[in-house]
Scaffold this active site. Sequence first.
Site, short mmCIF file in Angstrom:
data_model
loop_
_atom_site.label_atom_id
_atom_site.label_comp_id
_atom_site.label_asym_id
_atom_site.label_seq_id
_atom_site.Cartn_x
_atom_site.Cartn_y
_atom_site.Cartn_z
N ASP A 22 0.78 -1.24 0.00
CA ASP A 22 0.00 0.00 0.00
C ASP A 22 0.82 1.30 0.00
O ASP A 22 0.52 2.22 0.79
CB ASP A 22 -0.96 0.02 1.20
CG ASP A 22 -1.97 -1.11 1.17
OD1 ASP A 22 -1.87 -1.98 0.31
OD2 ASP A 22 -2.87 -1.12 2.04
N ASP A 64 -4.72 -0.63 -1.47
CA ASP A 64 -6.05 -0.47 -0.90
C ASP A 64 -6.87 0.11 -2.06
O ASP A 64 -6.44 1.10 -2.68
CB ASP A 64 -5.92 0.54 0.25
CG ASP A 64 -6.78 0.23 1.46
OD1 ASP A 64 -7.07 -0.96 1.71
OD2 ASP A 64 -7.15 1.19 2.16
N HIS A 66 -10.64 0.92 -2.68
CA HIS A 66 -12.01 0.93 -2.14
C HIS A 66 -13.03 1.51 -3.12
O HIS A 66 -12.73 2.45 -3.86
CB HIS A 66 -12.05 1.79 -0.88
CG HIS A 66 -11.24 1.26 0.27
ND1 HIS A 66 -11.24 -0.05 0.65
CD2 HIS A 66 -10.41 1.91 1.14
CE1 HIS A 66 -10.44 -0.20 1.71
NE2 HIS A 66 -9.92 0.97 2.01
N SER A 72 -15.43 1.22 5.56
CA SER A 72 -14.44 1.76 6.51
C SER A 72 -14.46 3.28 6.56
O SER A 72 -13.76 3.88 7.37
CB SER A 72 -13.03 1.28 6.14
OG SER A 72 -12.53 1.96 5.00
N HIS A 83 -10.55 7.24 1.65
CA HIS A 83 -9.16 7.11 1.17
C HIS A 83 -9.10 5.99 0.15
O HIS A 83 -9.93 5.09 0.14
CB HIS A 83 -8.22 6.79 2.35
CG HIS A 83 -8.53 5.47 2.99
ND1 HIS A 83 -9.53 5.32 3.93
CD2 HIS A 83 -8.02 4.23 2.79
CE1 HIS A 83 -9.60 4.04 4.29
NE2 HIS A 83 -8.70 3.35 3.61
N LYS A 108 -7.14 -4.85 -2.67
CA LYS A 108 -7.89 -5.35 -1.51
C LYS A 108 -8.84 -4.28 -1.00
O LYS A 108 -8.69 -3.10 -1.34
CB LYS A 108 -6.93 -5.78 -0.41
CG LYS A 108 -6.12 -4.61 0.11
CD LYS A 108 -5.09 -5.06 1.10
CE LYS A 108 -4.27 -3.91 1.57
NZ LYS A 108 -5.04 -2.83 2.22
N GLU A 115 -13.95 -4.95 5.15
CA GLU A 115 -12.64 -4.32 5.39
C GLU A 115 -11.60 -5.40 5.21
O GLU A 115 -11.82 -6.56 5.57
CB GLU A 115 -12.59 -3.73 6.81
CG GLU A 115 -11.25 -3.11 7.19
CD GLU A 115 -10.78 -1.99 6.27
OE1 GLU A 115 -10.59 -2.24 5.06
OE2 GLU A 115 -10.58 -0.87 6.76
N ALA A 148 0.37 0.45 6.28
CA ALA A 148 0.96 1.07 7.45
C ALA A 148 1.35 -0.04 8.43
O ALA A 148 0.65 -1.05 8.53
CB ALA A 148 -0.05 2.01 8.12
N CYS A 152 -2.13 -2.56 7.78
CA CYS A 152 -2.05 -3.55 6.71
C CYS A 152 -0.79 -4.40 6.79
O CYS A 152 -0.82 -5.58 6.46
CB CYS A 152 -2.22 -2.88 5.36
SG CYS A 152 -3.95 -2.36 5.16
C1 VGL Z 1 -4.76 0.88 5.79
C2 VGL Z 1 -6.15 2.10 7.17
C3 VGL Z 1 -7.19 1.94 6.30
C4 VGL Z 1 -3.40 0.34 5.51
C5 VGL Z 1 -5.83 0.70 4.92
O1 VGL Z 1 -3.06 0.13 4.31
O2 VGL Z 1 -2.62 0.13 6.47
N1 VGL Z 1 -4.94 1.57 6.93
N2 VGL Z 1 -7.02 1.24 5.18
ZN ZN Z 2 -8.50 1.31 3.61
#
Ligand code: VGL
Ligand code: ZN
Length: 206
Positions: A22, A64, A66, A72, A83, A108, A115, A148, A152
């Site tokens: 990500d 990510d 979405h 989420s 995001h 994903k 989520e 992060a 993830c």
């Molecule tokens: C993530 C928060 C929401 C990540 C993804 O990639 O760590 N964190 N969606």
């Molecule tokens: Zn996300």
Amino acid sequence: MTDPHFPITPAPGAGDVLVVVDVQHDFLPGGALGVSDGDRIIPPLNRVIDRFLQAGLPIFFSRDWHPPDHCSFREQGGPWPPHCIRGTWGAAFAENLHVPDGAVIISKGTQKDEEQYSTLFGHDAEGRTLARRLEDLPVRRVFIGGLATDYCVLNTVRDAAKMGFRLWVMTDAVAAVDIQPGDGARALDEMVRNGAVLITSGEPAS
Ligand code: VGL
Ligand code: ZN
């Protein structure tokens, strides 16, 4: 033998796989869910990516991805600002990330009601999960970096450890959201309890 140009020992070779989690605009400074020092990971990550490319080893880039009304998002009762909405600038990989032509991309969080922090059950363009793709390879070690640490990356390490993979997490190539101070450090501790090895990708020798 130690490779003076690459401090990870033993250097990546047959059976090693890299998962880049990500590294998207929205998780970088200025993004919707920007990790404050997220961009420090890009140079070390690029060095590792280049090394894996040179060696012809598999690399998977997760994202990510979405829908605009993902569960989420705060508007839907979730914890996050909108995001990584598929197809937007925020969802694109960082421009300076070395994503080669034909890279394998794992998307994903693509379903409105689900989520998915872990990358393992995201899908490639043909609908195969990362878990399936890893099972189909002779994997010795899985190297991981990206964003992060406390979401993830952590969830990917949890799932991959459950599957029996040996994880090597590059601490200079991950960064945490740290909503509560220390979340990133606690996530790294948990990864170690799951059997992950913490390493730094290091600087190439000059
Ligand atoms: C993530 C928060 C929401 C990540 C993804 O990639 O760590 N964190 N969606
Ligand atoms: Zn996300």
